[in-house]
Design a protein around this motif. Structure first.
Motif, PDB file in Angstrom:
ATOM      1  N   ASN A   8      56.289  49.879  49.425  1.00  0.00           N
ATOM      2  CA  ASN A   8      57.133  49.329  48.694  1.00  0.00           C
ATOM      3  C   ASN A   8      56.323  49.079  47.198  1.00  0.00           C
ATOM      4  O   ASN A   8      55.067  48.958  47.132  1.00  0.00           O
ATOM      5  N   LYS A   9      56.904  49.146  46.132  1.00  0.00           N
ATOM      6  CA  LYS A   9      56.403  49.030  44.696  1.00  0.00           C
ATOM      7  C   LYS A   9      56.293  47.461  44.611  1.00  0.00           C
ATOM      8  O   LYS A   9      57.435  46.763  44.898  1.00  0.00           O
ATOM      9  N   ILE A  10      55.181  46.943  44.753  1.00  0.00           N
ATOM     10  CA  ILE A  10      54.978  45.433  44.318  1.00  0.00           C
ATOM     11  C   ILE A  10      54.919  44.900  43.060  1.00  0.00           C
ATOM     12  O   ILE A  10      53.870  45.433  42.395  1.00  0.00           O
ATOM     13  N   THR A  11      55.889  44.267  42.578  1.00  0.00           N
ATOM     14  CA  THR A  11      55.828  43.924  41.213  1.00  0.00           C
ATOM     15  C   THR A  11      55.104  42.644  41.418  1.00  0.00           C
ATOM     16  O   THR A  11      54.849  41.804  42.420  1.00  0.00           O
ATOM     17  N   LEU A  12      54.848  42.022  39.959  1.00  0.00           N
ATOM     18  CA  LEU A  12      54.333  40.630  39.956  1.00  0.00           C
ATOM     19  C   LEU A  12      55.237  39.604  40.494  1.00  0.00           C
ATOM     20  O   LEU A  12      54.968  38.837  41.483  1.00  0.00           O
ATOM     21  N   LYS A  13      56.608  39.863  40.380  1.00  0.00           N
ATOM     22  CA  LYS A  13      57.416  38.911  40.627  1.00  0.00           C
ATOM     23  C   LYS A  13      57.896  38.660  42.146  1.00  0.00           C
ATOM     24  O   LYS A  13      57.965  37.748  42.847  1.00  0.00           O
ATOM     25  N   GLY A  14      57.754  40.148  42.814  1.00  0.00           N
ATOM     26  CA  GLY A  14      57.744  40.332  44.176  1.00  0.00           C
ATOM     27  C   GLY A  14      56.636  39.917  44.989  1.00  0.00           C
ATOM     28  O   GLY A  14      56.766  39.101  46.003  1.00  0.00           O
ATOM     29  N   SER A  15      55.580  40.088  44.364  1.00  0.00           N
ATOM     30  CA  SER A  15      54.426  39.291  45.105  1.00  0.00           C
ATOM     31  C   SER A  15      54.225  37.788  44.867  1.00  0.00           C
ATOM     32  O   SER A  15      53.918  37.234  45.722  1.00  0.00           O
ATOM     33  N   ALA A  16      54.557  37.138  43.892  1.00  0.00           N
ATOM     34  CA  ALA A  16      54.594  35.782  43.842  1.00  0.00           C
ATOM     35  C   ALA A  16      55.894  35.451  44.764  1.00  0.00           C
ATOM     36  O   ALA A  16      55.493  34.397  45.193  1.00  0.00           O
ATOM     37  N   ALA A  17      56.593  35.842  44.975  1.00  0.00           N
ATOM     38  CA  ALA A  17      57.927  35.357  46.170  1.00  0.00           C
ATOM     39  C   ALA A  17      57.082  35.664  47.402  1.00  0.00           C
ATOM     40  O   ALA A  17      57.235  34.427  48.319  1.00  0.00           O
ATOM     41  N   ILE A  18      56.306  36.713  47.829  1.00  0.00           N
ATOM     42  CA  ILE A  18      55.909  36.877  48.945  1.00  0.00           C
ATOM     43  C   ILE A  18      54.672  35.713  49.167  1.00  0.00           C
ATOM     44  O   ILE A  18      54.652  34.830  50.237  1.00  0.00           O
ATOM     45  N   VAL A  19      54.033  35.509  48.125  1.00  0.00           N
ATOM     46  CA  VAL A  19      52.812  34.414  48.417  1.00  0.00           C
ATOM     47  C   VAL A  19      53.646  33.058  48.727  1.00  0.00           C
ATOM     48  O   VAL A  19      52.948  32.189  49.390  1.00  0.00           O
ATOM     49  N   SER A  20      54.663  32.710  47.684  1.00  0.00           N
ATOM     50  CA  SER A  20      55.071  31.629  47.752  1.00  0.00           C
ATOM     51  C   SER A  20      55.889  31.306  49.276  1.00  0.00           C
ATOM     52  O   SER A  20      55.768  30.232  49.576  1.00  0.00           O
TER      53      SER A  20
END
Length: 203
Positions: A8-20
């Motif tokens: 998966n291409k991990i964007t900053l926004k997507g990563s923030a959602a995963i961490v949250s």
């Protein structure tokens, strides 16, 4: 044709959602495992290939889902939060008994050739699963909390960050002469989270 693992291409926004999302389940798991809320106030949910206990307390869920997690995600996207700490205190004396500290590093969201970083969701979930399993296993060595306890969340942010008035300054709630155990880390390839728990050592 050979099959390839889906990246998966991990964007900053997507990563923030995963961490949250990790912190939602991680905080719930800590509160359950450490008995901050009674066990009958939790229900089972399937996540990361695990059965995780999630609180049914509406006040707590509103606090996490409406206040904490949206703010955390915004700060993660800005690269403005460096650490999240779950503080467990004795309710009567307000003494800090445990500090679950998670260091958050914002790694590059671009690979060397300038394209979005990639990492399979399976791999990320596997790393998160290992962290949550380790948190669950800590009950075997952490001192029993035999008193009524409460919890606080501390966020360490950039000094120049403008913070809403609903957030208050806090002391670090350190534990003198504490014992510390390192936890596993996980990475989305954009953010890396390293955990540790420090606790009051009782003879």
């Amino acid at each position: 044709m050979a099959a390839a693992k889906q990246l998966n291409k991990i964007t900053l926004k997507g990563s923030a959602a995963i961490v949250s999302e990790f912190f939602f389940y991680g905080i719930n798991n800590i509160l359950y495992q450490r008995g901050v809320y009674p066990p009958e106030m939790f229900k089972q949910e399937k996540k990361y290939g695990l059965t995780i206990l999630v609180s049914t307390d509406e006040t707590l869920l509103t606090y996490l889902n409406d206040n904490v997690l949206p703010q955390l995600q915004e700060w993660l996207e800005k690269g403005a939060v460096k650490r999240l700490v779950v503080v467990i205190r004795e309710s009567e004396t307000n003494e800090t008994l445990e500090r679950w500290q998670f260091e958050i590093q914002c790694e590059s969201d671009k690979s060397e050739n300038g394209k979005p970083a990639t990492k399979s969701k399976e791999t990320i979930n596997s790393e998160i699963r290992a962290v949550i399993r380790q948190v669950t296993a800590t009950v075997t060595f952490l001192p029993l909390l035999e008193c009524p306890c409460s919890f606080d969340l501390l966020f360490y942010t950039d000094k120049n960050l403008e913070v809403s008035e609903k957030w208050e300054d806090s002391s670090p709630c350190l534990i003198p002469n504490s014992e510390e155990v390192k936890l596993r880390s996980f990475s989305t390839s954009v953010h890396k989270v390293d955990g540790a728990v420090s606790y009051k050592f009782s003879m």
